[in-house]
Design a protein around this motif. Sequence first.
Motif, PDB file in Angstrom:
ATOM      1  N   ARG A 140       1.234  -1.180   0.043  1.00 34.05           N
ATOM      2  CA  ARG A 140      -0.045  -0.052   0.077  1.00 34.05           C
ATOM      3  C   ARG A 140       0.790   1.103  -0.122  1.00 34.05           C
ATOM      4  NH1 ARG A 140      -4.831  -0.837   3.631  1.00 34.05           N
ATOM      5  NH2 ARG A 140      -5.078  -1.341   1.764  1.00 34.05           N
ATOM      6  N   ALA A 141       1.779   1.331   0.915  1.00 34.95           N
ATOM      7  CA  ALA A 141       2.913   2.513   0.689  1.00 34.95           C
ATOM      8  C   ALA A 141       3.791   2.675  -0.624  1.00 34.95           C
ATOM      9  CB  ALA A 141       3.880   2.571   1.674  1.00 34.95           C
ATOM     10  N   LEU A 142       4.361   1.684  -1.128  1.00 35.84           N
ATOM     11  CA  LEU A 142       4.270   1.982  -2.274  1.00 35.84           C
ATOM     12  C   LEU A 142       3.514   2.035  -3.193  1.00 35.84           C
ATOM     13  CD1 LEU A 142       6.177  -1.795  -2.614  1.00 35.84           C
ATOM     14  CD2 LEU A 142       7.691   0.846  -2.556  1.00 35.84           C
ATOM     15  N   LEU A 143       1.774   1.948  -3.378  1.00 32.06           N
ATOM     16  CA  LEU A 143       0.919   2.373  -4.549  1.00 32.06           C
ATOM     17  C   LEU A 143       1.216   3.937  -4.362  1.00 32.06           C
ATOM     18  CD1 LEU A 143      -1.687  -0.303  -4.710  1.00 32.06           C
ATOM     19  CD2 LEU A 143       0.188   0.522  -6.289  1.00 32.06           C
ATOM     20  N   HIS A 144       1.037   4.266  -3.227  1.00 32.72           N
ATOM     21  CA  HIS A 144       0.848   5.959  -2.519  1.00 32.72           C
ATOM     22  C   HIS A 144       1.822   6.549  -2.710  1.00 32.72           C
ATOM     23  CE1 HIS A 144      -2.476   4.703   0.900  1.00 32.72           C
ATOM     24  NE2 HIS A 144      -2.618   4.308   0.255  1.00 32.72           N
ATOM     25  N   ALA A 145       3.185   6.150  -2.845  1.00 35.96           N
ATOM     26  CA  ALA A 145       4.438   6.416  -3.185  1.00 35.96           C
ATOM     27  C   ALA A 145       4.095   7.162  -4.654  1.00 35.96           C
ATOM     28  CB  ALA A 145       5.656   6.025  -3.011  1.00 35.96           C
ATOM     29  N   THR A 146       3.671   6.066  -5.656  1.00 37.56           N
ATOM     30  CA  THR A 146       2.976   6.129  -6.883  1.00 37.56           C
ATOM     31  C   THR A 146       2.361   7.079  -7.650  1.00 37.56           C
ATOM     32  OG1 THR A 146       1.950   3.773  -7.357  1.00 37.56           O
ATOM     33  CG2 THR A 146       4.285   3.300  -7.763  1.00 37.56           C
ATOM     34  N   PHE A 147       1.437   6.705  -6.385  1.00 42.60           N
ATOM     35  CA  PHE A 147       0.141   7.409  -7.013  1.00 42.60           C
ATOM     36  C   PHE A 147       0.796   9.479  -6.406  1.00 42.60           C
ATOM     37  CE2 PHE A 147      -2.758   4.233  -5.465  1.00 42.60           C
ATOM     38  CZ  PHE A 147      -2.813   4.289  -5.942  1.00 42.60           C
ATOM     39  N   GLN A 148       1.411   9.147  -5.400  1.00 42.23           N
ATOM     40  CA  GLN A 148       1.617  10.902  -4.987  1.00 42.23           C
ATOM     41  C   GLN A 148       2.951  11.267  -6.345  1.00 42.23           C
ATOM     42  OE1 GLN A 148       3.373  10.980  -1.753  1.00 42.23           O
ATOM     43  NE2 GLN A 148       0.638  10.616  -0.518  1.00 42.23           N
ATOM     44  N   ASP A 149       3.806  10.773  -7.049  1.00 37.63           N
ATOM     45  CA  ASP A 149       4.682  10.533  -7.793  1.00 37.63           C
ATOM     46  C   ASP A 149       3.936  11.425  -9.263  1.00 37.63           C
ATOM     47  OD1 ASP A 149       7.783  11.775  -8.333  1.00 37.63           O
ATOM     48  OD2 ASP A 149       7.646   9.838  -8.982  1.00 37.63           O
ATOM     49  N   LEU A 150       3.113  10.594  -9.789  1.00 31.30           N
ATOM     50  CA  LEU A 150       2.748  10.353 -10.693  1.00 31.30           C
ATOM     51  C   LEU A 150       1.766  11.709 -11.083  1.00 31.30           C
ATOM     52  CD1 LEU A 150       1.766   6.848 -11.797  1.00 31.30           C
ATOM     53  CD2 LEU A 150       2.985   7.953 -12.620  1.00 31.30           C
ATOM     54  N   MET A 151       1.693  12.486  -9.893  1.00 28.44           N
ATOM     55  CA  MET A 151       0.545  13.644  -9.428  1.00 28.44           C
ATOM     56  C   MET A 151       1.582  14.592 -10.825  1.00 28.44           C
ATOM     57  SD  MET A 151      -2.154  12.956  -8.466  1.00 28.44           S
ATOM     58  CE  MET A 151      -3.205  14.309  -7.557  1.00 28.44           C
ATOM     59  N   LEU A 152       2.542  14.637 -10.856  1.00 29.47           N
ATOM     60  CA  LEU A 152       3.989  15.626 -11.237  1.00 29.47           C
ATOM     61  C   LEU A 152       3.875  14.978 -12.773  1.00 29.47           C
ATOM     62  CD1 LEU A 152       5.918  15.799  -8.453  1.00 29.47           C
ATOM     63  CD2 LEU A 152       4.146  17.633  -8.833  1.00 29.47           C
TER      64      LEU A 152
END
Length: 159
Positions: free
Chosen positions: A93-105
């Motif tokens: 879940r933490a890995l997915l959240h990091a990808t989601f946050q990074d993809l916002m950029l």
Amino acid sequence: MIKLWMAPAGLHVEMGQDGDAAELARIHKTGFFRGWSAQEFAEFLAERNTPIYVACDAKRRIAGFALIRIAADEAELLTIAVDPKWRGKKIGRALLHATFQDLMLSPAKRMFLEVEEQNAAAIRLYRNEGFREIARRDGYYARVDGSAATALVMARDLG
């Protein structure tokens, strides 16, 4: 620019580095019938459009990772794996959240993935994170016994 995200169990998520390929291959083999090689991970690490996010401790011991591919306005989760001793601690879940946050950029507006229809834990995680089934691919995954498994194609909006 250094990118860091918090993760449970005293870990954090950061971007993969060139020297991570062998450890990523080792972890990947613990969760998949055909684990990818260190050479394959080295090639992904060298590409700009295939970022790898690693969950690790302060000494950079890797507990798990997520690999995505970005193409135009879409992202695909190519694979995600957590070392068996770290499973059940919400690292995925933490890995997915990091990808989601990074993809916002990024220009990516939607993320896709495939998951074996029998992988209940992964499907539960993906559904809890907003993914919905959009298609099925019969015979997509090879199994140890020689049979083939169906893949669920799932997607979620990133915006």
